[in-house]
Motif scaffolding. Structure first.
Motif, mmCIF file in Angstrom:
data_model
loop_
_atom_site.group_PDB
_atom_site.id
_atom_site.type_symbol
_atom_site.label_atom_id
_atom_site.label_comp_id
_atom_site.label_asym_id
_atom_site.label_seq_id
_atom_site.Cartn_x
_atom_site.Cartn_y
_atom_site.Cartn_z
ATOM 1 N N ALA A 9 0.922 -1.438 -0.087
ATOM 2 C CA ALA A 9 -0.091 -0.130 -0.144
ATOM 3 C C ALA A 9 0.927 1.193 0.362
ATOM 4 O O ALA A 9 2.153 1.405 0.256
ATOM 5 C CB ALA A 9 -0.834 -0.013 1.362
ATOM 6 N N SER A 10 0.277 2.459 -0.445
ATOM 7 C CA SER A 10 0.893 3.776 -0.355
ATOM 8 C C SER A 10 1.562 3.985 1.029
ATOM 9 O O SER A 10 0.865 3.941 1.925
ATOM 10 C CB SER A 10 0.168 4.727 -0.885
ATOM 11 N N PRO A 11 2.844 4.189 1.230
ATOM 12 C CA PRO A 11 3.439 4.363 2.408
ATOM 13 C C PRO A 11 2.795 5.653 3.157
ATOM 14 O O PRO A 11 2.931 5.834 4.188
ATOM 15 C CB PRO A 11 4.952 4.539 2.352
ATOM 16 N N ALA A 12 2.487 6.552 2.405
ATOM 17 C CA ALA A 12 1.895 7.777 2.576
ATOM 18 C C ALA A 12 0.467 7.673 3.408
ATOM 19 O O ALA A 12 -0.197 8.465 4.278
ATOM 20 C CB ALA A 12 1.798 8.826 1.661
ATOM 21 N N LYS A 13 -0.149 6.394 3.366
ATOM 22 C CA LYS A 13 -1.680 6.121 3.743
ATOM 23 C C LYS A 13 -1.528 5.080 5.105
ATOM 24 O O LYS A 13 -2.403 4.750 5.502
ATOM 25 C CB LYS A 13 -2.531 5.953 2.706
ATOM 26 N N LEU A 14 -0.052 4.416 5.470
ATOM 27 C CA LEU A 14 -0.172 3.295 6.285
ATOM 28 C C LEU A 14 -0.506 3.823 7.787
ATOM 29 O O LEU A 14 -1.020 2.993 8.770
ATOM 30 C CB LEU A 14 1.261 2.944 6.234
ATOM 31 N N LYS A 15 -0.294 5.210 8.130
ATOM 32 C CA LYS A 15 -0.499 5.468 9.425
ATOM 33 C C LYS A 15 -1.807 6.239 9.934
ATOM 34 O O LYS A 15 -2.230 6.375 11.131
ATOM 35 C CB LYS A 15 0.804 6.311 10.086
ATOM 36 N N ASP A 16 -2.689 6.677 8.778
ATOM 37 C CA ASP A 16 -3.714 7.483 9.108
ATOM 38 C C ASP A 16 -4.979 6.840 9.222
ATOM 39 O O ASP A 16 -6.271 7.401 9.573
ATOM 40 C CB ASP A 16 -3.798 8.757 8.137
ATOM 41 N N GLY A 17 -5.015 5.657 8.856
ATOM 42 C CA GLY A 17 -6.333 4.624 9.030
ATOM 43 C C GLY A 17 -7.194 4.604 7.769
ATOM 44 O O GLY A 17 -8.394 3.906 8.012
ATOM 45 N N SER A 18 -6.572 5.368 6.900
ATOM 46 C CA SER A 18 -7.776 5.658 5.855
ATOM 47 C C SER A 18 -7.930 4.316 4.820
ATOM 48 O O SER A 18 -8.799 4.275 4.214
ATOM 49 C CB SER A 18 -7.267 6.939 4.909
ATOM 50 N N LEU A 19 -6.989 3.573 4.985
ATOM 51 C CA LEU A 19 -6.794 2.341 4.026
ATOM 52 C C LEU A 19 -7.905 1.392 4.441
ATOM 53 O O LEU A 19 -8.116 0.549 3.720
ATOM 54 C CB LEU A 19 -5.425 1.733 4.175
ATOM 55 N N LYS A 20 -8.555 1.217 5.491
ATOM 56 C CA LYS A 20 -9.731 0.649 6.062
ATOM 57 C C LYS A 20 -10.871 0.783 4.946
ATOM 58 O O LYS A 20 -11.513 -0.423 4.680
ATOM 59 C CB LYS A 20 -9.954 0.921 7.429
ATOM 60 N N THR A 21 -11.075 1.841 4.467
ATOM 61 C CA THR A 21 -12.190 2.138 3.652
ATOM 62 C C THR A 21 -11.698 2.751 2.368
ATOM 63 O O THR A 21 -12.419 2.450 1.536
ATOM 64 C CB THR A 21 -13.385 2.941 4.311
ATOM 65 N N PRO A 51 -8.686 2.009 0.052
ATOM 66 C CA PRO A 51 -7.210 1.445 -0.299
ATOM 67 C C PRO A 51 -6.460 2.115 -1.459
ATOM 68 O O PRO A 51 -7.099 2.808 -2.359
ATOM 69 C CB PRO A 51 -7.470 -0.020 -0.819
ATOM 70 N N VAL A 52 -5.253 2.256 -1.282
ATOM 71 C CA VAL A 52 -4.350 2.938 -2.058
ATOM 72 C C VAL A 52 -3.308 1.977 -2.533
ATOM 73 O O VAL A 52 -2.249 1.803 -1.660
ATOM 74 C CB VAL A 52 -3.802 4.227 -1.590
ATOM 75 N N GLY A 53 -3.236 1.523 -3.760
ATOM 76 C CA GLY A 53 -2.262 0.428 -4.016
ATOM 77 C C GLY A 53 -1.878 0.710 -5.197
ATOM 78 O O GLY A 53 -2.081 1.601 -6.044
ATOM 79 N N THR A 54 -1.132 -0.311 -5.771
ATOM 80 C CA THR A 54 -0.713 -0.361 -7.387
ATOM 81 C C THR A 54 -1.433 -1.227 -8.223
ATOM 82 O O THR A 54 -0.975 -1.558 -9.173
ATOM 83 C CB THR A 54 0.870 -0.790 -7.384
ATOM 84 N N GLY A 55 -2.502 -1.782 -7.641
ATOM 85 C CA GLY A 55 -3.273 -2.756 -8.181
ATOM 86 C C GLY A 55 -3.950 -2.627 -9.421
ATOM 87 O O GLY A 55 -4.107 -1.375 -10.176
ATOM 88 N N PRO A 56 -4.671 -3.603 -10.183
ATOM 89 C CA PRO A 56 -5.184 -3.558 -11.513
ATOM 90 C C PRO A 56 -6.755 -2.714 -11.338
ATOM 91 O O PRO A 56 -7.129 -2.437 -12.447
ATOM 92 C CB PRO A 56 -5.531 -4.982 -11.822
ATOM 93 N N TYR A 57 -7.360 -2.566 -10.000
ATOM 94 C CA TYR A 57 -8.236 -2.093 -9.887
ATOM 95 C C TYR A 57 -8.552 -0.836 -8.882
ATOM 96 O O TYR A 57 -7.501 -0.922 -8.134
ATOM 97 C CB TYR A 57 -9.610 -2.989 -9.561
#
Length: 508
Positions: free
Chosen positions: A170-182, A184-190
């Motif tokens: 996941a984007s390291p910029a988002k790892l600590k703020d809890g936002s990835l739970k809802t 997601p910020v990745g490099t994936g196909p979708y």
């Protein structure tokens, strides 16, 4: 029954499942240009933070996050965000060469620093899969395109883990703020379409046209969450759902004559009685190998398989799957049904008058299975007392409180021996009383640090020892059915109870 093998599946409400079904628009048909794919599942993902990823929920994450290593359907490892990898001679340093020019969807560059940040986040994030990164002592950032994973000890399962939840980036910029739970910020196909997604019910992903790799084969991926397979089968039959894995034997039979559906049987889980308390902490009788062996001889596995699963599976007395080095076909029938011998063993162990075995029972356990276990063990003098509880209560009492000596579970059988060792043999979630002995310690060390030949021989010897000592009481390996509509091709995935998102394609 709910699958518990290093994963706990949360279910949505029945009414919500019905709403999902009516809102689905299975678009995987050839005539529709394979624009959409709608996958039904009984597993939910309450969080989309990679630190919370585990087991059958992995497709929710694979849509938006790439892994360092890709695991193909046959279990082979292929480059993904890591293009090359190699161990040193002691297998305590894994060097990774990383793909360059890749960015997360927030514009942050993927590099070695991102690998370090993600592995630290996964290991320390408190998720159920954190243990799979415990051997990673540190991640050394050599330069943006190279990282070295420094291990506290050799870990034969590490490449698998990096192709699984531990490898999600996941984007390291988002790892600590809890936002990835809802979000997601990745490099994936979708990318997740939040406007169409209802957490716990339906997750909608849109294809990325700027994806660094091969473009996803479907423009839209929807993962719909159900709480029962009857609704899933109805969706498959009407074409509102494109594909699903069916576990229940009756539901498998319900689609057997539908010519529009393709059906691919595969085995992944075994179902059985895990005997946690081999130290006799809660149930003193289980400390005796003779008592554990008696339990195995008391079980009429063939009748259980025929009556409960309509013969869909194979009887087994071992926890290692057919794809592992430790698997021994002869051990599948090590404990034939023999109540008389079970009674003799109970007497030899000092329990000729029997004892009471208290077991938790969750709602997903059918009456037939519960009755069969109770009848078979009761016939030799072991009284089974069922404690009714919900799945969440069972998790708390079994794992946290260690309130039960055993539990009926479905456990995955991946093809990597060390994964079975980590889940079932070493102290942890499924060996919560920490049972071991000199033979187990010696053989685990050889599996972990030996060369391929030595590790394979040790794994086979370890499997035989566990069966002889009756650490477990497996019933059978279960045959599941991967079902797909006429416009979709779906392939079972090695090491998972459901396909990866990469395992679906238009049928034409």
């Amino acid at each position: 029954m709910t699958r518990y093998s290093t994963r706990i599946a949360a279910s949505a409400a029945c009414a919500a499942a019905a709403l999902v079904l009516t809102g689905c628009g299975g678009g995987g048909s050839a005539s529709g240009g394979a624009a959409e794919l709608d996958v039904a599942t009984l597993t939910n993902a309450q969080s989309l933070d990679p630190a919370d990823a585990i087991g059958s929920a992995l497709p929710f994450f694979q849509a938006t996050y790439d892994t360092l290593i890709k695991r193909d359907a046959d279990g082979s490892y292929k480059p993904m965000l890591a293009t090359q990898w190699s161990y040193d001679k002691d297998r305590t340093h894994l060097s990774l060469t990383l793909r360059t020019g890749v960015k997360f969807t927030d514009g942050t560059a993927f590099d070695a620093a991102a690998v370090k940040a993600n592995l630290d986040h996964f290991k320390n994030g408190g998720g159920g899969g954190a243990k799979y990164a415990k051997s990673v002592k540190d991640v050394k950032v050599v330069d943006p395109a190279h990282a070295v994973l420094e291990l506290s000890e050799p870990d034969p399962g590490l490449l698998f883990y990096l192709s699984d939840a531990a490898g999600l980036m996941a984007s390291p910029a988002k790892l600590k703020d809890g936002s990835l739970k809802t979000a997601p910020v990745g490099t994936g196909p979708y990318v997740l379409d939040k406007s169409k997604t209802a957490v716990g019910t339906k997750y909608v992903y849109d294809r990325r046209d700027d994806y660094w790799g091969e473009k996803a084969k479907f423009t839209t991926l929807t993962i719909s969450v159900f709480d029962n397979e009857t609704a899933v089968v109805n969706g498959l039959k009407t074409g509102q759902i494109d594909t699903a894995v069916l576990q229940d034997a009756g539901q498998q039979q319900a689609v057997a004559s539908d010519g529009r559906l393709t059906r691919t049987p595969f085995a992944f889980d075994f179902q059985g009685l895990l005997l946690f308390d081999r130290n006799g902490v809660r149930t003193p009788a289980l400390k005796k190998p003779e008592v554990r062996q008696a339990i195995n001889y008391a079980l009429d596995r063939k009748t259980m398989l025929d009556k409960i699963r309509q013969g869909r599976g194979e009887v087994t007395d071992q926890v290692f799957g057919p794809g592992t080095k430790g698997y021994d076909p002869s051990l599948d029938a090590y404990y034939p049904h023999d109540p008389a011998k079970a009674k003799r063993l109970l007497a030899q162990g000092g329990y000729g008058n029997g004892f009471t075995l208290k077991l938790p029972r969750v709602p997903s356990m059918g009456d037939a299975l519960a009755s069969s276990i109770q009848t078979d063990l009761g016939a030799v003098g072991i009284k089974v007392a069922w404690d009714q509880m919900d799945a969440a209560g069972a998790v708390q009492k079994v794992y946290r409180d260690r309130a039960y000596s055993a539990m009926v579970m479905n456990i995955g059988q991946p093809d990597v021996d060390w994964l079975t060792d980590q889940d079932l043999v070493t102290p942890g979630a499924f060996n919560m009383f920490g049972t071991t002995d000199p033979t187990v310690r010696r053989l685990l060390g050889q599996v972990q640090a030996g060369d391929d030949a030595a590790a394979a021989a040790a794994s086979k010897e370890l499997n035989k020892h566990l069966v002889e000592q009756a650490w477990f009481a497996p019933f059978y390996r279960m045959k599941y059915l991967l079902v797909a509509g006429d416009g979709v091709k779906a392939v079972p995935q090695s090491g998972m109870g459901v396909p990866s998102v990469y395992d679906y394609a238009p049928a034409s």
